[in-house]
Design a protein around this motif. Structure first.
Motif, PDB file in Angstrom:
ATOM      1  N   MET A 107       0.835  -1.209   0.000  1.00 47.63           N
ATOM      2  CA  MET A 107       0.000   0.000   0.000  1.00 47.63           C
ATOM      3  C   MET A 107       0.870   1.260   0.000  1.00 47.63           C
ATOM      4  SD  MET A 107      -2.983  -1.225  -0.271  1.00 47.63           S
ATOM      5  CE  MET A 107      -3.926   0.260  -0.062  1.00 47.63           C
ATOM      6  N   THR A 108       1.991   1.226   0.692  1.00 48.08           N
ATOM      7  CA  THR A 108       2.891   2.378   0.735  1.00 48.08           C
ATOM      8  C   THR A 108       3.505   2.658  -0.628  1.00 48.08           C
ATOM      9  OG1 THR A 108       3.373   1.995   3.061  1.00 48.08           O
ATOM     10  CG2 THR A 108       4.968   3.317   1.835  1.00 48.08           C
ATOM     11  N   SER A 109       3.766   1.614  -1.404  1.00 48.52           N
ATOM     12  CA  SER A 109       4.392   1.802  -2.714  1.00 48.52           C
ATOM     13  C   SER A 109       3.527   2.664  -3.627  1.00 48.52           C
ATOM     14  CB  SER A 109       4.708   0.461  -3.362  1.00 48.52           C
ATOM     15  OG  SER A 109       3.534  -0.254  -3.679  1.00 48.52           O
ATOM     16  N   VAL A 110       2.219   2.557  -3.499  1.00 47.49           N
ATOM     17  CA  VAL A 110       1.307   3.377  -4.308  1.00 47.49           C
ATOM     18  C   VAL A 110       1.510   4.858  -3.973  1.00 47.49           C
ATOM     19  CG1 VAL A 110      -1.118   3.881  -4.783  1.00 47.49           C
ATOM     20  CG2 VAL A 110      -0.383   1.514  -4.484  1.00 47.49           C
ATOM     21  N   THR A 111       1.547   5.167  -2.692  1.00 48.58           N
ATOM     22  CA  THR A 111       1.720   6.548  -2.254  1.00 48.58           C
ATOM     23  C   THR A 111       3.125   7.060  -2.557  1.00 48.58           C
ATOM     24  OG1 THR A 111       0.137   6.118  -0.493  1.00 48.58           O
ATOM     25  CG2 THR A 111       1.472   8.088  -0.274  1.00 48.58           C
ATOM     26  N   LEU A 112       4.115   6.209  -2.396  1.00 48.49           N
ATOM     27  CA  LEU A 112       5.490   6.599  -2.710  1.00 48.49           C
ATOM     28  C   LEU A 112       5.626   6.956  -4.191  1.00 48.49           C
ATOM     29  CD1 LEU A 112       8.371   6.971  -1.680  1.00 48.49           C
ATOM     30  CD2 LEU A 112       8.759   4.546  -2.177  1.00 48.49           C
ATOM     31  N   GLY A 113       4.958   6.200  -5.040  1.00 48.34           N
ATOM     32  CA  GLY A 113       4.965   6.512  -6.469  1.00 48.34           C
ATOM     33  C   GLY A 113       4.417   7.890  -6.751  1.00 48.34           C
ATOM     34  N   THR A 114       3.373   8.247  -6.035  1.00 44.92           N
ATOM     35  CA  THR A 114       2.795   9.577  -6.191  1.00 44.92           C
ATOM     36  C   THR A 114       3.791  10.651  -5.776  1.00 44.92           C
ATOM     37  OG1 THR A 114       0.640   8.628  -5.679  1.00 44.92           O
ATOM     38  CG2 THR A 114       0.806  11.015  -5.583  1.00 44.92           C
ATOM     39  N   LEU A 115       4.456  10.423  -4.670  1.00 40.77           N
ATOM     40  CA  LEU A 115       5.447  11.368  -4.176  1.00 40.77           C
ATOM     41  C   LEU A 115       6.581  11.560  -5.186  1.00 40.77           C
ATOM     42  CD1 LEU A 115       6.537  13.044  -1.735  1.00 40.77           C
ATOM     43  CD2 LEU A 115       7.725  10.955  -1.042  1.00 40.77           C
ATOM     44  N   VAL A 116       7.027  10.480  -5.787  1.00 45.06           N
ATOM     45  CA  VAL A 116       8.170  10.525  -6.703  1.00 45.06           C
ATOM     46  C   VAL A 116       7.794  11.105  -8.071  1.00 45.06           C
ATOM     47  CG1 VAL A 116       9.792   9.057  -7.972  1.00 45.06           C
ATOM     48  CG2 VAL A 116       9.369   8.632  -5.554  1.00 45.06           C
ATOM     49  N   LEU A 117       6.615  10.772  -8.579  1.00 43.52           N
ATOM     50  CA  LEU A 117       6.278  11.111  -9.960  1.00 43.52           C
ATOM     51  C   LEU A 117       5.387  12.341 -10.142  1.00 43.52           C
ATOM     52  CD1 LEU A 117       5.815   7.520 -11.401  1.00 43.52           C
ATOM     53  CD2 LEU A 117       7.742   9.074 -11.727  1.00 43.52           C
ATOM     54  N   GLN A 118       4.779  12.836  -9.077  1.00 41.17           N
ATOM     55  CA  GLN A 118       3.858  13.976  -9.203  1.00 41.17           C
ATOM     56  C   GLN A 118       4.511  15.183  -9.877  1.00 41.17           C
ATOM     57  OE1 GLN A 118       0.541  14.091  -7.744  1.00 41.17           O
ATOM     58  NE2 GLN A 118       0.259  16.001  -8.797  1.00 41.17           N
ATOM     59  N   TYR A 119       5.669  15.571  -9.412  1.00 38.60           N
ATOM     60  CA  TYR A 119       6.325  16.763  -9.947  1.00 38.60           C
ATOM     61  C   TYR A 119       6.734  16.592 -11.412  1.00 38.60           C
ATOM     62  CZ  TYR A 119       9.458  20.701 -10.531  1.00 38.60           C
ATOM     63  OH  TYR A 119      10.072  21.834 -11.014  1.00 38.60           O
ATOM     64  N   PRO A 120       7.447  15.517 -11.779  1.00 35.07           N
ATOM     65  CA  PRO A 120       7.832  15.404 -13.195  1.00 35.07           C
ATOM     66  C   PRO A 120       6.640  15.321 -14.140  1.00 35.07           C
ATOM     67  CG  PRO A 120       8.800  13.600 -11.903  1.00 35.07           C
ATOM     68  CD  PRO A 120       8.044  14.462 -10.967  1.00 35.07           C
ATOM     69  N   ILE A 121       5.585  14.643 -13.718  1.00 33.48           N
ATOM     70  CA  ILE A 121       4.396  14.551 -14.575  1.00 33.48           C
ATOM     71  C   ILE A 121       3.736  15.922 -14.689  1.00 33.48           C
ATOM     72  CG2 ILE A 121       2.083  13.547 -14.768  1.00 33.48           C
ATOM     73  CD1 ILE A 121       3.301  11.002 -13.473  1.00 33.48           C
ATOM     74  N   GLY A 122       3.678  16.652 -13.607  1.00 34.91           N
ATOM     75  CA  GLY A 122       3.128  18.013 -13.641  1.00 34.91           C
ATOM     76  C   GLY A 122       3.921  18.924 -14.564  1.00 34.91           C
ATOM     77  N   ARG A 123       5.224  18.803 -14.513  1.00 33.55           N
ATOM     78  CA  ARG A 123       6.068  19.610 -15.411  1.00 33.55           C
ATOM     79  C   ARG A 123       5.811  19.261 -16.869  1.00 33.55           C
ATOM     80  NH1 ARG A 123       8.225  24.068 -14.540  1.00 33.55           N
ATOM     81  NH2 ARG A 123      10.005  23.574 -15.836  1.00 33.55           N
ATOM     82  N   LEU A 124       5.647  17.985 -17.156  1.00 29.97           N
ATOM     83  CA  LEU A 124       5.318  17.576 -18.528  1.00 29.97           C
ATOM     84  C   LEU A 124       4.015  18.217 -18.995  1.00 29.97           C
ATOM     85  CD1 LEU A 124       6.109  13.751 -18.800  1.00 29.97           C
ATOM     86  CD2 LEU A 124       7.110  15.605 -20.139  1.00 29.97           C
TER      87      LEU A 124
END
Length: 184
Positions: A39-56
Motif C-alpha cells: 500500500m505504501t508503494s502506491v503513495t510513494l509513487g505519487t510522491l516521486v512522480l507527481q512533480y515530473p508529470i506536472g512539469r510535462l
C-alpha cells in the motif's frame, strides 16, 4: 466534461485501491508487513512522480499527458496483477509506477479545468470537482468488493485497469471533440 468525468473515475480508482487493496494483498498471500509495503508503494509513487508529470503537463497538451499517464498506469497495474508474494519486489515496483501515474491524474484534471477558467472561477470549480471525486470514491470500494466477490480476487487489478482504460477512451474522445488550449 473531461475534468468532471476524469475526476469521478479517479475517485473510483482511489477508493478501490485504498478500500480493498489490503484485502487483495492478504488474499494473494502477502503478510501483514508486505501489505503495508504494498500500500505504501502506491503513495510513494505519487510522491516521486507527481512533480515530473506536472512539469510535462506544463510543456505539452495536458490531455496528452493525462492519456499517457492513464495508459502507463493501466499497463503497470495489469502487469502487477501477475505478481504475488514470490515476486514481491516486482509487485512493489509496478504498484509504485501505477500510483505515481494514477494519483497524478487528479492534479492534471484540475490543471486542465483551470486552463479554461478565469482565476475568480477556480476555487468554486475546485470545490465542485472535489465533490465529484468524493461521489466517485463512494462507488469504488463497493465496486471492488463486488468484483472480488463475484469474479474472484484476481479480477481486482484488471478491474482497476478497466477504469483507467475508460479514462483513456474518454480523453481520446475529448481530444477529437475539442482543440487544445494554446500553450501561452
Amino acid at each position: 466534461p473531461l475534468a468532471v468525468v476524469g475526476i469521478a473515475l479517479v475517485g473510483i480508482i482511489v477508493s478501490m485501491i485504498f478500500g480493498m487493496g489490503a484485502v487483495y494483498g492478504r488474499a494473494i498471500g502477502l503478510s501483514n508487513s508486505e501489505v503495508g509495503y504494498f500500500m505504501t508503494s502506491v503513495t510513494l509513487g505519487t510522491l516521486v512522480l507527481q512533480y515530473p508529470i506536472g512539469r510535462l503537463s506544463d510543456r505539452f497538451d495536458r490531455r496528452a499527458v493525462i492519456l499517457g499517464a492513464a495508459i502507463i498506469a493501466s499497463i503497470a497495474i495489469s502487469i502487477a496483477s501477475i505478481f504475488g508474494p514470490d515476486e514481491f519486489i516486482l509487485l512493489l515496483v509496478m504498484m509504485l509506477i501505477f500510483g505515481g501515474f494514477t494519483f497524478s491524474l487528479y492534479s492534471l484534471f484540475i490543471a486542465h479545468a483551470n486552463d479554461y477558467l478565469a482565476p475568480s472561477q477556480m476555487v468554486a470549480m475546485s470545490s465542485s470537482l472535489l465533490m465529484v471525486n468524493g461521489a466517485g470514491a463512494v462507488i469504488g470500494s463497493p465496486l471492488a468488493a463486488t468484483v472480488i466477490e463475484i469474479i474472484g480476487v484476481r479480477a481486482f487489478m484488471p478491474a482497476v485497469a478497466v477504469v483507467l482504460f475508460m479514462i483513456s477512451a474518454f480523453v481520446i474522445y475529448r481530444m477529437s471533440a475539442r482543440s487544445a488550449v494554446p500553450a501561452e
